[in-house]
Design a protein around this motif. Sequence first.
Motif, mmCIF file in Angstrom:
data_model
loop_
_atom_site.group_PDB
_atom_site.id
_atom_site.type_symbol
_atom_site.label_atom_id
_atom_site.label_comp_id
_atom_site.label_asym_id
_atom_site.label_seq_id
_atom_site.Cartn_x
_atom_site.Cartn_y
_atom_site.Cartn_z
ATOM 1 N N TYR A 111 0.830 -1.211 0.000
ATOM 2 C CA TYR A 111 0.000 0.000 0.000
ATOM 3 C C TYR A 111 0.866 1.264 0.000
ATOM 4 O O TYR A 111 0.572 2.234 -0.717
ATOM 5 N N ILE A 112 1.892 1.265 0.834
ATOM 6 C CA ILE A 112 2.697 2.474 0.996
ATOM 7 C C ILE A 112 3.525 2.762 -0.257
ATOM 8 O O ILE A 112 3.997 3.885 -0.468
ATOM 9 N N GLU A 113 3.706 1.738 -1.125
ATOM 10 C CA GLU A 113 4.467 1.932 -2.349
ATOM 11 C C GLU A 113 3.645 2.609 -3.447
ATOM 12 O O GLU A 113 4.215 3.266 -4.334
ATOM 13 N N ILE A 114 2.321 2.485 -3.382
ATOM 14 C CA ILE A 114 1.492 3.009 -4.475
ATOM 15 C C ILE A 114 0.738 4.289 -4.129
ATOM 16 O O ILE A 114 0.308 5.022 -5.021
ATOM 17 N N GLN A 150 4.718 11.642 4.091
ATOM 18 C CA GLN A 150 3.463 11.090 3.604
ATOM 19 C C GLN A 150 2.369 12.164 3.563
ATOM 20 O O GLN A 150 1.552 12.210 2.642
ATOM 21 N N ALA A 151 2.392 13.070 4.547
ATOM 22 C CA ALA A 151 1.409 14.153 4.581
ATOM 23 C C ALA A 151 1.623 15.116 3.420
ATOM 24 O O ALA A 151 0.650 15.611 2.803
ATOM 25 N N VAL A 152 2.880 15.396 3.090
ATOM 26 C CA VAL A 152 3.179 16.272 1.957
ATOM 27 C C VAL A 152 2.660 15.651 0.656
ATOM 28 O O VAL A 152 2.038 16.327 -0.190
ATOM 29 N N GLU A 153 2.902 14.351 0.483
ATOM 30 C CA GLU A 153 2.444 13.670 -0.719
ATOM 31 C C GLU A 153 0.911 13.664 -0.825
ATOM 32 O O GLU A 153 0.351 13.850 -1.915
#
Length: 239
Positions: A111-114, A150-153
């Motif tokens: 999940y974290i990769e996509i 992750q928040a920035v993305e």
Amino acid sequence: MAWWKNRSRIGKVAIGLAAAITAVAAVGGDDPAESVEAASTQTMEAPTTTLPVAETTTTERPTTSSSSSISSSTTWTISSTTTSTTEPTTTTTETLLTRSEANAIWAAESYIEIMSFSRQGLIEQLEYEGFSTSEATLAVDSLEVDWNEQAVESASSYLEVMSFSREGLIEQLEFDGFTTEEATVGVDSVSVDWNEQAWRSAEAYLEIMPFSRSELIDQLKFDGFTTEQATYAVDRAGL
């Protein structure tokens, strides 16, 4: 006649002396000759002068003895400091995973990769997939993830598909499970023209329903835009 007188005196003296010697001999029984010698000889003792004698004080010097002649009554104490250096020991404990826990980790990594997730959001996603809370939590916490990144993305992804005010985007990230700090970092890390975002929101509203000028300004303010941003958007939209 004068010499005769003197001779008579001498004779008298001699006779007196002889009588004295005889008397002494009769009393002491000693030899008259010795008595005469003793009587004629007078011994005078010389006065004795006692000179003060200076007292001599002898001070014994301390004797320095070698270590081999130190008296057994002397106690020597030797203090020694022993420094013990203990190297830090790192103990590695291997944790055996169940098949389900291993699968949860595999799913979390996929999940974290996509797409971007918050920690809480990813745990909830794994729970939705059927993993237990403990399995999902173990899986997510086993990952090395920078949640601020992750928040920035996530913030960038949202701005690509729809318009947001700064306040509205922070609230959206918080809804997705990011902490307030993470959400704020995420939003403030992207380069955004908030006036442009307000205008895009105004245009989107006008496409689905009619608004008066004041109503649209109020709607944009409700969405988190400032009065200045909302006014700019309405003016640009032609109201």
